[in-house]
Enzyme design. Sequence first.
Site, PDB file in Angstrom:
ATOM      1  N   GLY A 104     -12.645  -2.931  -6.257  1.00 31.01           N
ATOM      2  CA  GLY A 104     -12.384  -3.585  -7.597  1.00 31.01           C
ATOM      3  C   GLY A 104     -11.254  -3.209  -8.499  1.00 31.01           C
TER       4      GLY A 104
ATOM      5  N   ASN B  63      -7.542  -3.491  -7.921  1.00 32.94           N
ATOM      6  CA  ASN B  63      -6.882  -4.080  -8.171  1.00 32.94           C
ATOM      7  C   ASN B  63      -7.166  -5.596  -9.710  1.00 32.94           C
ATOM      8  OD1 ASN B  63      -3.778  -3.952  -7.654  1.00 32.94           O
ATOM      9  ND2 ASN B  63      -5.451  -3.706  -5.436  1.00 32.94           N
TER      10      ASN B  63
ATOM     11  N   HIS C  37      -1.312  -7.715  -0.921  1.00 31.01           N
ATOM     12  CA  HIS C  37      -1.048  -7.822  -0.144  1.00 31.01           C
ATOM     13  C   HIS C  37      -0.701  -5.900   0.818  1.00 31.01           C
ATOM     14  CE1 HIS C  37      -1.723  -7.518   4.939  1.00 31.01           C
ATOM     15  NE2 HIS C  37      -1.215  -6.960   4.734  1.00 31.01           N
TER      16      HIS C  37
HETATM   17  C1  GAR Z   1      -6.046  -2.756  -1.650  1.00 27.29           C
HETATM   18  O1  GAR Z   1      -5.637  -2.663  -1.129  1.00 27.29           O
HETATM   19  C2  GAR Z   1      -6.266  -4.237  -1.298  1.00 27.29           C
HETATM   20  O2  GAR Z   1      -3.661  -4.559  -1.269  1.00 27.29           O
HETATM   21  C3  GAR Z   1      -6.087  -5.099   0.023  1.00 27.29           C
HETATM   22  O3  GAR Z   1      -7.923  -3.813  -0.627  1.00 27.29           O
HETATM   23  C4  GAR Z   1      -7.916  -3.006  -1.101  1.00 27.29           C
HETATM   24  C5  GAR Z   1      -8.472  -3.492  -1.838  1.00 27.29           C
HETATM   25  O4  GAR Z   1      -8.413  -2.234  -3.126  1.00 27.29           O
HETATM   26  N1  GAR Z   1      -6.102  -6.005   0.596  1.00 27.29           N
HETATM   27  C6  GAR Z   1      -5.685  -6.164   1.786  1.00 27.29           C
HETATM   28  O5  GAR Z   1      -5.705  -5.619   2.334  1.00 27.29           O
HETATM   29  C7  GAR Z   1      -5.753  -7.906   1.644  1.00 27.29           C
HETATM   30  N2  GAR Z   1      -5.739  -8.327   3.080  1.00 27.29           N
HETATM   31  P1  GAR Z   1      -9.301  -2.759  -4.817  1.00 27.29           P
HETATM   32  O6  GAR Z   1     -10.617  -2.982  -4.099  1.00 27.29           O
HETATM   33  O7  GAR Z   1      -9.879  -0.841  -5.174  1.00 27.29           O
HETATM   34  O8  GAR Z   1      -8.222  -3.299  -5.361  1.00 27.29           O
END
Ligand code: GAR
Length: 207
Positions: free
Chosen positions: A18, A20, A115
Amino acid sequence: MTLLPQRPRLGFFVSHRGSNMRAIVSACKAGGLNAEPAVLISNNRNSAALVWAAENDLAHIHLSPKSVSSEEALDQAHLDALLNANVDLIILAGYMRKIGTKVLSAFSNRILNIHPALLPMYGGQGMYGSRVHKAVIANRETESGVTVHLVDDDYDTGAVVGQAKVPVLPADTPEDLAARVLAQEHLFFSEMLIRIVSGEINLDDLG
Ligand code: GAR
């Protein structure tokens, strides 16, 4: 779809960390992003995102295929939670499942995903997290990046809202690249949202 209100209410879907989501909530609190975090939905009852939401007074709900009787019931439960929270815009921030058809049609052109690569490269089912960065390095790419895109009924195929490039350095490990891309994600997702909320980017022109 109706116009976004001046201060749209955000509904987050997150599976794990989480970071982002937290960056976007911070941008809202700091005032740079005129939006209201309304609810967090997670399919993972042990996610750091749910813990953070509980500690930071963000409404949150755990909904997974195991907690309801069917995928259709899960889709309806998602829709109910989003409507109860008066959500205007859905943010997928590290959500590792597909969104159901009820939510997709109720929130047409109102669901965004981030992404960690330059789509259409390095996207699709199974391309997430460190797998993306390993593939980018294995192919000796010199640049990667971040894509914010509208969500449709497939993985990573919706219209691109914006992209930001990030260099791939010769000695990068997947972890190095992931960290550089993630730092860019934290800035770029809020930047895109600011441009969407201000009306500079019209999602209905893209979808
Ligand atoms: C992020 O890097 C996002 O871009 C990726 O998961 C991570 C989540 O991090 N999403 C994908 O790969 C979707 N295909 P977070 O939970 O710390 O935000």
